[in-house]
Design an enzyme around this catalytic site. Structure first.
Site, PDB file in Angstrom:
ATOM      1  CD  GLU A   7      35.423  64.031  57.355  1.00 58.01           C
ATOM      2  OE1 GLU A   7      36.536  64.948  57.702  1.00 58.01           O
ATOM      3  OE2 GLU A   7      36.728  62.853  57.120  1.00 58.01           O
ATOM      4  CB  VAL A  38      36.717  66.163  46.513  1.00 61.84           C
ATOM      5  CG1 VAL A  38      36.379  67.108  44.865  1.00 61.84           C
ATOM      6  CG2 VAL A  38      35.822  67.359  47.591  1.00 61.84           C
ATOM      7  CG  HIS A  92      29.331  81.636  92.080  1.00 57.69           C
ATOM      8  ND1 HIS A  92      28.635  81.586  91.157  1.00 57.69           N
ATOM      9  CD2 HIS A  92      28.147  82.754  91.879  1.00 57.69           C
ATOM     10  CE1 HIS A  92      27.168  81.525  91.001  1.00 57.69           C
ATOM     11  NE2 HIS A  92      26.568  82.356  91.400  1.00 57.69           N
TER      12      HIS A  92
END
Ligand code: FAD
Length: 478
Positions: free
Chosen positions: A207, A241, A448
């Protein structure tokens, strides 16, 4: 059906989640509709080569990862035996089932589905090329452009080799490479990386920015990054790259780090996922008088009307966020506008989900946007280590956060990281759209034990503390 003179009341070009949702909605409101797309049935990128096949494969990845994780509870299943042909067939069946179903729905609505492509001749005529390459003309009263987007090709990187894939070829699942380089740490790259890593590939992500999922809330991304560090072989940030070539059944890649140094590496396969571009070329838009911006997105107003009053555009072809549900919603707004209804595309919250493990999801205002705009907000965070349900699942790697207007207590944004975050975010969307207050979420009884309680307890924190989590900074009682 179109009239004998080949005219139609409404033509929709492109049958993705934008186009087919618009066509169905228009037909349901009594319009005579023609829908044109090259695929056998409506579905577009999302159903054929996007949302649906990727989520089918991510489900498999989840099963593999969960069964490995079960070792921690004393249950061992051994190494998974992967029959890639069967896996591929199952994924294809999922796609066929859904697209076939949407095709049926189109027929039931008496929509004239033309398998082919179309481009504008002028502002009221299309040239249609059907699947047998027959060319005809179709005039319309109104048109909706819903031609979507395609993977961005990077000059020099997107070489013509089966070893260099885009998202479409990666989803074909030709094989499971030993090593896979993913270029781009956006959501498509990370989702596909999650699939291939679970199937056994050694996945490396590069990245160019300093974090995965650029632009997404860092608290949420941090939860994901912790988990991905264990699943992927490497995550190389601040790295680009610089070159790519095919060599002896491998792909040689030159990686350039932040220090400017280059290193050569080889991988069995490479997936380029650096973004998507709008399908606005070769549509004859200039002949119709429809304008596009410098990035190629069709320019539309709040009702999704182009510069030509009878022509609308929706979905990926008009811009970010490029998401299926945004496209569908725009489709309905455009049809309402055509019917002369008072309408506008002005959502307070468009949810976004990254279907990795854990998932991350958000909607409405983000903390970064609040800071950038100097908004007076309070950010409350409920860590999932304090959730009973998360502990029963052995998944305490999650976080629920709300961005709340400090003065009014109104919920402006919600972010969730953790398993099933994509399902949970819908409550956040409703809260933001309905201008709910933190107290509305706090005092609505949540079942819950569920992960949804994290939404309630995060809202409770706005009033000071929550039942299961005490934060360091206490708000003085009012
Ligand atoms: P598209 O779905 O792109 O469809 C466009 C249609 O237009 C296609 O049928 C195309 O063939 C047709 N067309 C193009 N040109 C012409 C022409 N000249 N004549 C006739 N027809 C034409 N989004 C999500 O919300 N959730 C996800 O989980 C998700 N996952 C994704 C995963 C991947 C791998 C990818 C690639 C995308 C994903 N997306 C996801 C994005 C989503 O697929 C798009 O946002 C969505 O498909 C956009 O819908 P659309 O209607 O604008 O166009």
């Amino acid at each position: 059906m179109p009239d004998k003179d080949n005219s139609t009341q409404l033509v929709v070009i492109g049958a993705g989640p934008g186009g087919y949702a618009a066509a169905f909605y228009a037909a349901d409101h009594g319009m005579e509709v023609t829908l044109i797309a090259p695929e056998k049935n409506p579905g577009g990128v999302c159903l054929y080569v996007g949302c649906i096949p990727s989520k089918a494969l991510l489900h498999i990845a989840e099963i593999i990862n969960e069964s490995k994780h079960a070792g921690e509870f004393g249950i061992s299943f051994g190494e998974p035996q992967i029959d890639i042909d069967k896996l591929r067939s199952w994924k294809n069946e999922v796609v066929e089932k859904l697209t076939g179903g949407v095709g049926q729905l189109s027929k039931q609505r008496k929509i004239n589905y033309i398998r082919g492509t179309a481009n504008f001749v002028d502002s009221s005529t299309l040239r249609v090329i059907d699947e047998e390459k027959k060319i005809s003309k179709l005039t319309f009263k109104n048109a909706i452009i819903a031609t979507g987007s395609s993977p961005t090709k990077v000059p020099g990187l997107s070489i013509d080799s089966p070893r260099v894939m885009d998202s479409t070829s990666a989803l074909e699942l030709a094989d499971i490479p030993n090593s896979l380089l993913i270029v781009g740490g956006g959501y498509i790259g990370l989702e596909m990386g999650t699939v291939y890593a679970a199937l056994g590939s050694k996945v490396t992500v590069v990245e160019m920015m300093d974090g995965l999922l650029p632009g997404v809330d860092r608290d949420l991304v941090n939860e994901l990054s912790k988990m991905l560090t264990g699943k992927f072989s490497e995550i190389l940030l601040n790295t680009t790259v610089a070159g790519l070539s095919e060599e002896k059944n491998r792909i040689k890649v030159t990686l350039k780090g932040a220090d400017g140094k280059s290193t050569d590496r080889t991988f069995d396969k490479v997936l380029i996922s650096v973004g998507r571009k709008p399908n606005s070329k070769n549509l004859g838009l200039e002949d119709a008088g429809v304008e596009i911006n410098e990035k190629g997105f069709v320019i539309v107003d709040g009702q999704r009307r182009t510069k030509v009053p009878a022509i609308f555009a929706i979905g990926d072809v008009v811009g970010e966020p490029m998401l299926a549900h945004k496209a569908s919603h725009e489709g309905k707004v455009a049809v309402d506008a055509i019917m002369g209804k008072k309408t506008v595309f002005e959502p307070a919250a468009i949810p976004a989900v990254v279907f990795t493990d854990p998932e991350i999801a958000w909607c409405g205002l983000t903390e970064t946007e609040a800071k950038k705009n100097n908004l007076e907000v309070e950010v409350v965070k409920f860590p999932w280590r304090a959730s009973g349900r998360a502990i029963t699942l052995g998944r305490t790697d999650g976080l629920t956060k709300h961005i709340i207007d400090s003065k009014t207590g109104r919920i402006l944004g919600v972010g969730i990281a953790g398993p099933r975050a994509g399902e949970l975010i819908a409550e956040g969307v409703l809260a933001v759209e309905m201008a709910a207050l933190a107290s509305d979420l706090h005092f609505s009884i949540h079942p819950h034990p569920t992960l949804s309680e994290t939404i309630m307890e995060a809202a409770e924190l706005f009033d000071g503390q929550s039942t299961h989590f005490m934060r360091a900074r206490k708000k003085p009682p009012a």
